[in-house]
Design an enzyme around this catalytic site. Structure first.
Site, PDB file in Angstrom:
ATOM      1  N   LYS A 109     -13.329  -7.371  -7.600  1.00  0.00           N
ATOM      2  CA  LYS A 109     -14.418  -7.535  -6.946  1.00  0.00           C
ATOM      3  C   LYS A 109     -15.739  -7.988  -6.807  1.00  0.00           C
ATOM      4  CE  LYS A 109     -11.267  -4.796  -3.499  1.00  0.00           C
ATOM      5  NZ  LYS A 109      -9.841  -4.641  -4.976  1.00  0.00           N
ATOM      6  N   LYS A 120       1.108  -0.972   0.309  1.00  0.00           N
ATOM      7  CA  LYS A 120       0.526   0.075  -0.061  1.00  0.00           C
ATOM      8  C   LYS A 120       0.937   1.565  -0.153  1.00  0.00           C
ATOM      9  CE  LYS A 120      -3.845  -1.722  -0.170  1.00  0.00           C
ATOM     10  NZ  LYS A 120      -4.288  -1.840  -2.113  1.00  0.00           N
TER      11      LYS A 120
HETATM   12  C1  0XW Z   1      -9.452  -3.243  -1.242  1.00  0.00           C
HETATM   13  N1  0XW Z   1      -8.476  -3.735  -0.926  1.00  0.00           N
HETATM   14  C2  0XW Z   1      -8.087  -2.254   0.658  1.00  0.00           C
HETATM   15  C3  0XW Z   1      -8.574  -5.618   0.550  1.00  0.00           C
HETATM   16  C4  0XW Z   1      -8.134  -6.288  -0.361  1.00  0.00           C
HETATM   17  O1  0XW Z   1      -6.680  -6.522   0.590  1.00  0.00           O
HETATM   18  C5  0XW Z   1      -7.358  -5.173  -1.075  1.00  0.00           C
HETATM   19  C6  0XW Z   1      -6.707  -3.708  -1.669  1.00  0.00           C
HETATM   20  C7  0XW Z   1      -7.094  -3.279  -2.291  1.00  0.00           C
HETATM   21  O2  0XW Z   1      -7.873  -2.293  -2.838  1.00  0.00           O
HETATM   22  O3  0XW Z   1      -6.624  -3.593  -4.212  1.00  0.00           O
HETATM   23 MG    MG Z   2      -6.414  -2.494  -4.834  1.00  0.00          MG
END
Ligand code: 0XW
Ligand code: MG
Length: 366
Positions: free
Chosen positions: A265, A163
């Site tokens: 997702k 991140k």
């Molecule tokens: C959605 N998130 C913050 C949680 C997952 O672990 C991955 C991440 C993303 O933004 O890719």
């Molecule tokens: Mg991401």
């Protein structure tokens, strides 16, 4: 078989460790929404959606009112064959895909139970025994992030999402990528995720500072156009996430040349039905897929594992064991990671049994 009851729970999920992203976004404690669909045949289908605050156009307390709005279309309907019922819901209430995601997962669970088959069989057939996981590393100091990466590497992880952008310091972001790459050595996949939080200028400076390394960038900027600019200026491969959420945006990401990989997702698209269609389009477009959800526990994790397992493994970048990051676990029999990999459950439907003691009494019954 007919649907006779809809129940909704709100369950706070707490991350095992603090989790920071760009723009002050965090998911230390977030609410997940669990949905149960009961039938007159005694079967119960389970669904879940867990939006992260300020992350996508979705929020946990938006799910129950949307479900309430759709309830007249659901109650009395035959749940077998989820796409037929989801098409009716789309006509009745356009959009609201994140709320529909939980319903669609529950309909698939019921269809699988009725057929006595695991969902991966119904989604096209199991293509693999186990799938690679990635480890998402909170945006903290570079040396702390490299320590986290090392520990995850020792547990078998070979893919690392770094991140970036929590302190708006592009040089710190370059150090984060360099130090994590050093910590895990050559070979493992390392990618930096800004969650839309960078300007194209800062992301380009970071990318060029690490251009000698094997690094992928993820969703640096808020638009596909700016991500494409960064992709072109750095020459680094790119994964889209927040911007890729429907057919049009997948086609646009591909056309702009910045979708080497993409996060599918479930709740961005509207559940297993819609994400399976996105998966098939990505097979055609050639993008590698991270099959996952925003956040969540064992129900959403089981659902994404079934879709991942029914996808050509050469096209699956990775999957996410969301429930491994949070407490409480909602289903004691759900799969857990082993040596950086994970398998879908084997039982009919989702193949997991949520624990009613953990859920307590529902917040809404229709
Ligand atoms: C959605 N998130 C913050 C949680 C997952 O672990 C991955 C991440 C993303 O933004 O890719
Ligand atoms: Mg991401």
């Amino acid at each position: 078989m007919k649907l006779i009851r809809i129940s909704v729970w709100h369950v706070p999920l707490t991350s095992h460790t603090a989790y920071y992203m760009a723009d002050g976004k965090t998911c230390d404690t977030v609410e997940t929404v669990v949905v149960a669909l009961e039938t007159d045949a005694g079967l119960t289908g389970w669904g879940e959606v867990c939006p992260i605050p300020h992350y996508l156009p979705a929020y946990a307390r938006g799910v129950a009112p949307a479900v309430q709005e759709m309830a007249p279309m659901l109650l009395g309907a035959d749940p077998v064959g989820p796409e037929a019922l989801m098409a009716k819901l789309d006509k009745h209430l356009p959009g609201h895909v994140y709320a529909k995601s939980a319903l669609d997962i529950a309909l698939w669970d019921l269809t699988g139970q009725a057929a006595n088959l695991p969902l991966h069989a119904l989604l096209g057939g199991r293509r693999t025994e186990t799938m690679p996981l990635y480890h998402s590393i909170t945006c903290v100091a570079p040396d702390e992030m490299s320590r986290i990466a090392q520990t995850a590497y020792q547990s078998g992880m070979r893919q690392f999402q770094v991140k970036l952008g929590a302190d708006a310091d592009w040089q710190a972001d370059a150090a984060r990528l360099r130090e994590v790459r050093e910590a895990v050595g050559d070979g493992p996949l390392v990618y930096g995720d800004w969650n839309c939080g960078a300007t194209s200028l800062d992301a380009t400076r970071v990318g060029r500072a690490v251009a000698d390394l094997d690094i992928m960038l993820e969703q640096p900027c808020a638009t596909i156009e700016d991500c494409a600019r960064v992709r072109a200026a750095t020459g680094l491969p790119m994964k889209l996430d927040e911007n890729a959420h429907d057919t049009a945006s997948l086609l646009q990401g591909h056309a702009q040349g910045c979708m080497d990989a993409v996060a599918l997702k479930l709740s961005k698209f509207g559940g297993l039905s819609a994400t399976r269609r996105a998966r098939d389009l990505c097979l055609h477009l050639g993008a590698k897929m991270c099959i996952e959800d925003t956040w969540g526990s064992d129900i959403t994790t089981a659902a994404l594992l079934h879709l991942g397992a029914s996808t050509d493994p050469t096209r699956v970048l990775n999957v996410c064991d969301l429930s491994g990051y949070v407490a409480p676990r909602l289903a004691p029999d759900a799969p857990t990671r082993e040596q950086g990999r994970i398998s879908p459950p084997d039982g009919p439907g989702l193949g997991i049994q949520p624990d009613k003691d953990v859920l307590g009494l529902p917040d809404l019954v229709l």
